[in-house]
Design a protein around this motif. Sequence first.
Motif, PDB file in Angstrom:
ATOM      1  N   THR A 253       0.857  -1.182   0.000  1.00  0.00           N
ATOM      2  CA  THR A 253       0.000   0.000   0.000  1.00  0.00           C
ATOM      3  C   THR A 253       0.888   1.224   0.000  1.00  0.00           C
ATOM      4  OG1 THR A 253      -1.627  -1.184   1.326  1.00  0.00           O
ATOM      5  CG2 THR A 253      -1.842   1.196   1.231  1.00  0.00           C
TER       6      THR A 253
ATOM      7  N   LYS B 181      -5.238   9.413  -7.546  1.00  0.00           N
ATOM      8  CA  LYS B 181      -4.370   8.329  -7.074  1.00  0.00           C
ATOM      9  C   LYS B 181      -2.921   8.476  -7.542  1.00  0.00           C
ATOM     10  CE  LYS B 181      -3.586   3.399  -6.915  1.00  0.00           C
ATOM     11  NZ  LYS B 181      -3.975   2.074  -7.339  1.00  0.00           N
TER      12      LYS B 181
ATOM     13  N   SER C 163      -8.129   7.598  -0.573  1.00  0.00           N
ATOM     14  CA  SER C 163      -9.457   8.083  -0.171  1.00  0.00           C
ATOM     15  C   SER C 163      -9.343   9.139   0.921  1.00  0.00           C
ATOM     16  CB  SER C 163     -10.329   6.923   0.305  1.00  0.00           C
ATOM     17  OG  SER C 163     -10.587   6.044  -0.773  1.00  0.00           O
TER      18      SER C 163
ATOM     19  N   ARG D 122     -11.225   9.035  -6.547  1.00  0.00           N
ATOM     20  CA  ARG D 122      -9.988   8.388  -6.122  1.00  0.00           C
ATOM     21  C   ARG D 122      -9.099   8.153  -7.340  1.00  0.00           C
ATOM     22  NH1 ARG D 122      -7.927   3.264  -5.679  1.00  0.00           N
ATOM     23  NH2 ARG D 122      -6.847   2.723  -3.749  1.00  0.00           N
TER      24      ARG D 122
ATOM     25  N   ASP E  87      -6.990   3.173   3.195  1.00  0.00           N
ATOM     26  CA  ASP E  87      -6.803   3.678   1.839  1.00  0.00           C
ATOM     27  C   ASP E  87      -6.390   5.144   1.896  1.00  0.00           C
ATOM     28  OD1 ASP E  87      -6.816   3.994  -0.918  1.00  0.00           O
ATOM     29  OD2 ASP E  87      -8.983   4.252  -1.021  1.00  0.00           O
TER      30      ASP E  87
END
Length: 189
Positions: free
Chosen positions: A18, A90, A54, A86, A51
């Motif tokens: 991540t 991103k 987000s 998003r 996340d």
Amino acid sequence: LINGKPFPTQFPLQWDATCNGFQHLSLLVNDLELANNVNIGKSNPLSTPNDIYSMALTFVKNKLNHFARVEKDNNYANLANFPLSRKLIKKSVLTISYSVTLWGVKEQLEEFFKDNGKIVQNGKIFNYEFTLNNTTYSLSNKELFLLAKLIHNSIFHLYPKLKELMNYFKIINSIFYENNLGIQWKAPN
């Protein structure tokens, strides 16, 4: 998990971290909140992953709504009504950890419009258009720059220690540049 229970396996797995750059930076600046938000903190197998994209999107939307309300600026009002997603932010958020500049974020947003919308040029004026659910939204060049600025700064507002670290890296880079020294990188292996 099999039937809701952890199952140890020897099968090879592809690991997708991540926001890997932010994982490393969170450790460098000892920011536990950032570490948890990029999923390297304590969790259990049933936890829902965090996340960071987000979170940045929520921050940007809140700032836009605030500026549209408080400053009563038409540029911010238009941005507050734009369908931010998003997917739109991103790439920009991801590359902040790799030192993308404000101009780099603007270029990434322009690339998004080339791929998912269209760019309309009238002389030296550019408008960025995006259609969603039969509604066309348009941003001026100034609005796109404001959006890029908010996205670029979002992570530094959410995690101020990162701003300090990035400034430190810039100072070190300046010292090396002024002394005509190269920065060498050797892979750990």
